[in-house]
Design a protein around this motif. Structure first.
Motif, PDB file in Angstrom:
ATOM      1  N   ARG A  86       0.830  -1.197   0.000  1.00 61.71           N
ATOM      2  CA  ARG A  86       0.000   0.000   0.000  1.00 61.71           C
ATOM      3  C   ARG A  86       0.869   1.252   0.000  1.00 61.71           C
ATOM      4  O   ARG A  86       0.432   2.321  -0.433  1.00 61.71           O
ATOM      5  CB  ARG A  86      -0.930  -0.002   1.221  1.00 61.71           C
ATOM      6  CG  ARG A  86      -2.153  -0.885   1.057  1.00 61.71           C
ATOM      7  CD  ARG A  86      -2.969  -0.462  -0.131  1.00 61.71           C
ATOM      8  NE  ARG A  86      -4.184  -1.234  -0.293  1.00 61.71           N
ATOM      9  CZ  ARG A  86      -5.398  -0.720  -0.210  1.00 61.71           C
ATOM     10  NH1 ARG A  86      -5.558   0.554   0.038  1.00 61.71           N
ATOM     11  NH2 ARG A  86      -6.453  -1.474  -0.409  1.00 61.71           N
ATOM     12  N   SER A  87       2.116   1.129   0.520  1.00 63.34           N
ATOM     13  CA  SER A  87       3.003   2.282   0.477  1.00 63.34           C
ATOM     14  C   SER A  87       3.829   2.306  -0.801  1.00 63.34           C
ATOM     15  O   SER A  87       4.568   3.248  -1.048  1.00 63.34           O
ATOM     16  CB  SER A  87       3.932   2.278   1.688  1.00 63.34           C
ATOM     17  OG  SER A  87       4.971   1.355   1.499  1.00 63.34           O
ATOM     18  N   GLY A  88       3.702   1.256  -1.615  1.00 63.68           N
ATOM     19  CA  GLY A  88       4.346   1.265  -2.918  1.00 63.68           C
ATOM     20  C   GLY A  88       5.551   0.360  -3.046  1.00 63.68           C
ATOM     21  O   GLY A  88       6.246   0.398  -4.059  1.00 63.68           O
ATOM     22  N   ILE A  89       5.816  -0.467  -2.024  1.00 62.10           N
ATOM     23  CA  ILE A  89       6.976  -1.351  -2.080  1.00 62.10           C
ATOM     24  C   ILE A  89       6.492  -2.797  -2.112  1.00 62.10           C
ATOM     25  O   ILE A  89       5.757  -3.224  -1.223  1.00 62.10           O
ATOM     26  CB  ILE A  89       7.880  -1.158  -0.835  1.00 62.10           C
ATOM     27  CG1 ILE A  89       8.256   0.308  -0.653  1.00 62.10           C
ATOM     28  CG2 ILE A  89       9.105  -2.049  -0.916  1.00 62.10           C
ATOM     29  CD1 ILE A  89       9.209   0.825  -1.689  1.00 62.10           C
ATOM     30  N   ILE A  90       6.894  -3.551  -3.120  1.00 64.99           N
ATOM     31  CA  ILE A  90       6.559  -4.971  -3.162  1.00 64.99           C
ATOM     32  C   ILE A  90       7.499  -5.697  -2.215  1.00 64.99           C
ATOM     33  O   ILE A  90       8.699  -5.765  -2.446  1.00 64.99           O
ATOM     34  CB  ILE A  90       6.704  -5.539  -4.584  1.00 64.99           C
ATOM     35  CG1 ILE A  90       5.691  -4.878  -5.516  1.00 64.99           C
ATOM     36  CG2 ILE A  90       6.509  -7.048  -4.562  1.00 64.99           C
ATOM     37  CD1 ILE A  90       5.747  -5.404  -6.920  1.00 64.99           C
ATOM     38  N   ASN A  91       6.942  -6.228  -1.150  1.00 61.23           N
ATOM     39  CA  ASN A  91       7.788  -6.883  -0.152  1.00 61.23           C
ATOM     40  C   ASN A  91       7.792  -8.382  -0.376  1.00 61.23           C
ATOM     41  O   ASN A  91       7.016  -9.127   0.207  1.00 61.23           O
ATOM     42  CB  ASN A  91       7.290  -6.552   1.249  1.00 61.23           C
ATOM     43  CG  ASN A  91       8.287  -6.949   2.306  1.00 61.23           C
ATOM     44  OD1 ASN A  91       9.272  -7.617   2.001  1.00 61.23           O
ATOM     45  ND2 ASN A  91       8.044  -6.543   3.519  1.00 61.23           N
ATOM     46  N   ILE A  92       8.713  -8.823  -1.228  1.00 62.25           N
ATOM     47  CA  ILE A  92       8.786 -10.260  -1.505  1.00 62.25           C
ATOM     48  C   ILE A  92       9.644 -10.945  -0.450  1.00 62.25           C
ATOM     49  O   ILE A  92       9.782 -12.157  -0.426  1.00 62.25           O
ATOM     50  CB  ILE A  92       9.319 -10.476  -2.936  1.00 62.25           C
ATOM     51  CG1 ILE A  92       8.740 -11.762  -3.511  1.00 62.25           C
ATOM     52  CG2 ILE A  92      10.828 -10.482  -2.981  1.00 62.25           C
ATOM     53  CD1 ILE A  92       8.911 -11.850  -5.006  1.00 62.25           C
ATOM     54  N   ALA A  93      10.214 -10.142   0.470  1.00 54.62           N
ATOM     55  CA  ALA A  93      11.113 -10.684   1.496  1.00 54.62           C
ATOM     56  C   ALA A  93      10.363 -11.219   2.706  1.00 54.62           C
ATOM     57  O   ALA A  93      10.981 -11.544   3.708  1.00 54.62           O
ATOM     58  CB  ALA A  93      12.100  -9.613   1.930  1.00 54.62           C
ATOM     59  N   LEU A  94       9.028 -11.336   2.620  1.00 53.62           N
ATOM     60  CA  LEU A  94       8.247 -11.778   3.781  1.00 53.62           C
ATOM     61  C   LEU A  94       8.775 -13.083   4.369  1.00 53.62           C
ATOM     62  O   LEU A  94       8.894 -13.239   5.574  1.00 53.62           O
ATOM     63  CB  LEU A  94       6.783 -11.964   3.378  1.00 53.62           C
ATOM     64  CG  LEU A  94       5.986 -10.702   3.079  1.00 53.62           C
ATOM     65  CD1 LEU A  94       4.599 -11.062   2.614  1.00 53.62           C
ATOM     66  CD2 LEU A  94       5.930  -9.827   4.313  1.00 53.62           C
ATOM     67  N   GLU A  95       9.091 -14.015   3.466  1.00 51.19           N
ATOM     68  CA  GLU A  95       9.566 -15.330   3.905  1.00 51.19           C
ATOM     69  C   GLU A  95      10.794 -15.180   4.815  1.00 51.19           C
ATOM     70  O   GLU A  95      10.855 -15.737   5.905  1.00 51.19           O
ATOM     71  CB  GLU A  95       9.916 -16.155   2.661  1.00 51.19           C
ATOM     72  CG  GLU A  95      10.445 -17.533   2.948  1.00 51.19           C
ATOM     73  CD  GLU A  95       9.378 -18.601   2.898  1.00 51.19           C
ATOM     74  OE1 GLU A  95       8.200 -18.256   2.719  1.00 51.19           O
ATOM     75  OE2 GLU A  95       9.733 -19.775   3.059  1.00 51.19           O
ATOM     76  N   LEU A 137      -0.560   6.945   3.422  1.00 61.49           N
ATOM     77  CA  LEU A 137       0.164   5.729   3.036  1.00 61.49           C
ATOM     78  C   LEU A 137      -0.369   5.193   1.719  1.00 61.49           C
ATOM     79  O   LEU A 137       0.390   4.869   0.794  1.00 61.49           O
ATOM     80  CB  LEU A 137       0.017   4.671   4.137  1.00 61.49           C
ATOM     81  CG  LEU A 137       0.888   3.433   3.977  1.00 61.49           C
ATOM     82  CD1 LEU A 137       2.299   3.720   4.447  1.00 61.49           C
ATOM     83  CD2 LEU A 137       0.318   2.260   4.753  1.00 61.49           C
ATOM     84  N   ARG A 138      -1.695   5.143   1.618  1.00 61.96           N
ATOM     85  CA  ARG A 138      -2.303   4.611   0.395  1.00 61.96           C
ATOM     86  C   ARG A 138      -1.979   5.510  -0.795  1.00 61.96           C
ATOM     87  O   ARG A 138      -1.731   5.026  -1.894  1.00 61.96           O
ATOM     88  CB  ARG A 138      -3.814   4.476   0.578  1.00 61.96           C
ATOM     89  CG  ARG A 138      -4.195   3.281   1.432  1.00 61.96           C
ATOM     90  CD  ARG A 138      -5.681   3.132   1.528  1.00 61.96           C
ATOM     91  NE  ARG A 138      -6.280   4.132   2.398  1.00 61.96           N
ATOM     92  CZ  ARG A 138      -7.458   4.696   2.183  1.00 61.96           C
ATOM     93  NH1 ARG A 138      -8.168   4.361   1.132  1.00 61.96           N
ATOM     94  NH2 ARG A 138      -7.930   5.590   3.018  1.00 61.96           N
ATOM     95  N   ALA A 139      -1.948   6.806  -0.554  1.00 61.90           N
ATOM     96  CA  ALA A 139      -1.633   7.743  -1.638  1.00 61.90           C
ATOM     97  C   ALA A 139      -0.242   7.478  -2.188  1.00 61.90           C
ATOM     98  O   ALA A 139      -0.010   7.531  -3.398  1.00 61.90           O
ATOM     99  CB  ALA A 139      -1.741   9.173  -1.121  1.00 61.90           C
ATOM    100  N   CYS A 140       0.688   7.163  -1.275  1.00 60.48           N
ATOM    101  CA  CYS A 140       2.057   6.907  -1.711  1.00 60.48           C
ATOM    102  C   CYS A 140       2.143   5.657  -2.576  1.00 60.48           C
ATOM    103  O   CYS A 140       3.054   5.520  -3.393  1.00 60.48           O
ATOM    104  CB  CYS A 140       2.983   6.750  -0.508  1.00 60.48           C
ATOM    105  SG  CYS A 140       3.189   8.270   0.398  1.00 60.48           S
TER     106      CYS A 140
END
Lengths: 380, 330
Positions: free
Chosen positions: B30-39, B189-192
């Protein structure tokens, strides 16, 4: 902003290095993980004389690898030998050969290999390194075609797991359990022998007690893992919830999942495997043991007594350990004997019958044992 | 009834790590960063919480008298360590404008290796899994009940795998919803994540918002990792069995919305449980297959694909996710 993140990153790295600092005794000669060495004050250290290469599990599996490793540690510390273990980078013969090469480069004179998975690796290595000695547990070397070729620098030890499994199944039914479960790691020979032995033991006890056909049920399952697994734990929860009283957990670290499920119930219990697992949980009522530690110590003693070669009778030979030579059995020390109805006297009686050959447990693994009183669901 | 109760119990306990992981992914995206590092972050949080429980506080009197408070502290440890770890990713993705998928993957590779290294150095060589202490499960006694005072199915359904993370994640879910939709911060946050240049033009500090988004993501994923360790036989492993990636699927299934994510997590977890049960329960249809559980295992993924295929027009993926913020692009 920049400074803050620099600091965060830096402190993380610093943390990692502090973590490393804890293991000051560790030498790191190879890619495979070596371990601490017994200090040898009288002789200069030239490497690690006794090497253990693990199979797919690790030396802390509280089971097969750990039992073997304890034998190495016990002999080496008592006799001031250097020792180390190596863990292959992956589950393949090539990786195992690589780990064994690493061990030999580090000065290994004898390489201890727990598990049938080493059969092909040792087949290669025994001819490539005729001056290094190999101890193979649970298997016999071949080139992948099952034509057994054991060179003079290799000694194999096989166990009659079916007898250990038999005792487990017999004890469970004699204790009064009627809904049993068996979970194997994978359908590999040693595990299948445990499982089929378990079924035969339950059948024999049902016959002795004069139970009606169908009175004893066994759920039978291969988990395809040798470590804890959420799916397995879920399945065990279901088994225990639908009436299973005791599960024989037979495959390295997977017992953790079975024990976790059993501990959530009010009465579920577990049977351990390979080594006496009584310390892992109060609900492990017994363990189907094979004398891994003992047989490694014995073999290493013979090896060193014969001036670091395999003596006559061991060189190129396969030892089969069963009830006759105390190779398998249940733990009978008081802390490990957690049965209420089944007595040590009963256990010793059936043990004697196996020794005498009155009762024969079939080691066949290609067909399931024929049973008349016990119902086995092989796809549970 | 036994089967239903065990089904409900397992569905809830495995939905919790998925829910937390997916909420983590949601805050970041939602802030614009794809967090593929969750694992990787989940492994990291689980590691430090497990070390805290077994090495940090295990012999103290606090652990003996207030076990659940200690678990609560462990949850905080998991959250903070996950949050700090995620900032490395944030630094690469926001400050250095690195490719977010690649830097996230780096964190995923680093975390299990680090978990093994640290366990080796703190506990002992060769020990990579950490057994959490007994008694972290919430027993009925805490609520003034006894096991004998209730029917067995009630105990199985609600108490046999009840950990402190379960109520806490429900609270987190509600807070997440309120934060995202009812506060000024949530709107910013959503706007970003939708149009950072526009957000910047009205005075929102995009870089700071994105750091905050990633940090919240790390906290939630860290707690999720600890929840996974508790669910997985109360045992920390240097690996969360792909739950981090599954959480991303749950997030997409939930259309980046908190309560839909809850539904998605329960749905995935339910089908995972049914898949495991399939071969044992004879009344489930086997469709003439030998290993029918494999079919059931694929169901959540197939249904996700179908749902996405039909609803992708209405899919609400944040527009600017994955794109490093460039103030010059206005």
């Amino acid at each position: 902003m920049k400074k803050i993140f620099g600091l965060v990153t830096l402190s993380l790295f610093a943390f990692a290095f502090i973590g490393c600092g804890g293991t000051t005794t560790t030498a790191a000669p190879t890619t495979a993980a070596p371990t601490t060495v017994a200090p040898t004050t009288d002789a200069p250290v030239t490497g690690y004389e006794i090497a253990l290469v693990t199979d797919v599990g690790n030396i802390d599996d509280k089971s097969f690898n750990e039992g073997t490793w304890n034998g190495v540690v016990e002999y080496a510390t008592a006799n001031s030998k250097t020792y180390s273990y190596y863990r292959p980078t992956e589950d393949s013969t090539a990786a195992r050969v690589e780990a064994m090469e690493a061990a030999i480069n580090n000065g290994a004179k004898i390489v201890v290999c727990p598990g049938y998975l080493f059969e092909e690796a040792i087949f290669q290595m025994q001819t490539q390194h005729p001056d290094v000695y190999f101890l193979l547990l649970d298997g016999q070397p071949h080139a992948g075609d099952y034509n057994i070729v054991t060179a003079d620098n290799t000694h194999n030890v096989l166990y009659q797991e079916e007898q250990a499994g038999f005792f487990a199944g017999y004890a469970a039914v004699m204790e009064g359990y009627r809904d049993l479960g068996f979970v194997g790691g994978m359908a590999v020979p040693a595990v299948v022998r445990y499982g089929y032995g378990f079924v035969q033991g339950a059948e024999y006890a049902a016959d002795e007690l004069g139970l009606a056909a169908g009175a004893v049920n066994i759920k039978y399952h291969y988990a395809d893992v040798f470590w804890p697994d959420t799916d397995l734990e879920t399945k065990m929860d279901l088994w225990y919830a639908t009436g299973t009283e005791v599960v024989f957990a037979c495959g390295g670290g997977l017992y953790i999942s079975v024990v976790a499920a059993a501990e959530r119930t009010t009465s579920g219990v577990v049977i351990g495997v390979d080594v006496d697992q009584k310390a892992e949980s109060d609900i492990i009522i017994t363990s189907a043991m094979k004398a891994l530690t003992l047989s490694v110590v014995d073999a290493l003693t013979e090896f060193y007594d014969a001036d670091m070669v395999w003596p006559e009778g061991l060189a190129g030979e396969t030892a089969l350990l069963g009830v006759e030579n105390d190779g398998v059995g249940l733990p009978t020390v008081t802390e490990a004997w957690r049965f209420e109805n089944f007595t040590i006297a009963q256990y010793e009686a059936v043990y004697a019958l196996l020794v005498a050959g009155t009762v024969v447990v079939s080691p066949a693994i290609d067909v399931a044992p024929t049973v008349t009183l016990v119902t086995v669901d092989y796809d549970a | 009834m036994d089967i239903v109760s065990i089904l409900v119990s397992k569905t809830i306990v495995y939905a919790i790590p998925l829910l937390l992981g997916a909420l983590a992914g949601m805050f970041s995206e939602r802030s614009g960063i794809i967090n593929i590092a969750l694992e990787g972050i989940m492994v990291f949080g689980s590691l430090f919480a497990a070390l805290f429980l077994t090495r940090g506080i295990t012999d103290s009197t606090l652990a003996a008298t207030h076990p659940q408070f200690v678990v609560f502290l462990a949850i905080l440890v998991a959250g903070i360590s996950g949050g700090v770890y995620s900032l490395i990713f944030g630094f690469a993705a926001i400050k250095l404008k690195a490719n977010q998928v690649i830097s996230g993957t780096a964190l995923n590779i680093f975390a299990p290796a680090f978990a093994i290294l640290l366990a080796y150095s703190v506990i002992s060589l060769g020990v990579s899994s950490i057994r959490l202490p007994r008694g972290i499960v919430m027993s009925p006694e805490i609520f003034g009940l006894t096991i004998d005072s209730m029917p067995r199915w009630v105990y199985t359904m609600f108490f046999s795998s009840l950990y402190l993370t379960t109520p806490i994640s429900i609270i987190i879910l509600i807070i997440a919803y309120i934060t995202l939709y009812k506060t000024k911060f949530g709107l910013r946050l959503r706007a970003c994540g939708e149009h950072p240049q526009a957000a910047d033009s009205v005075g929102i500090k995009v870089v700071r918002m994105r750091y905050i988004g990633v940090f919240i993501s790390g906290i939630l994923a860290g707690i999720g990792g600890f929840a996974f360790a508790m669910a997985n036989g109360s045992n920390h492993e240097p690996d969360v069995l792909g739950y981090g990636f599954l959480a991303l699927a749950v997030m997409i299934f939930g259309n980046w919305k908190p309560f839909k994510i809850l539904f998605g997590a329960l749905f995935f977890s339910l089908f995972k449980t049914i898949a495991v049960f399939a071969s044992t329960l004879s009344f489930l249809p086997s469709f003439g297959l030998v290993k029918v559980d494999n079919l059931y295992k694929t169901l959540p993924y197939i249904i996700t694909l179908i749902v996405l295929a039909f609803t992708s027009k209405k899919s609400r993926a944040p527009k600017a996710e994955g794109i490093p913020y460039d103030p010059g692009q206005r």
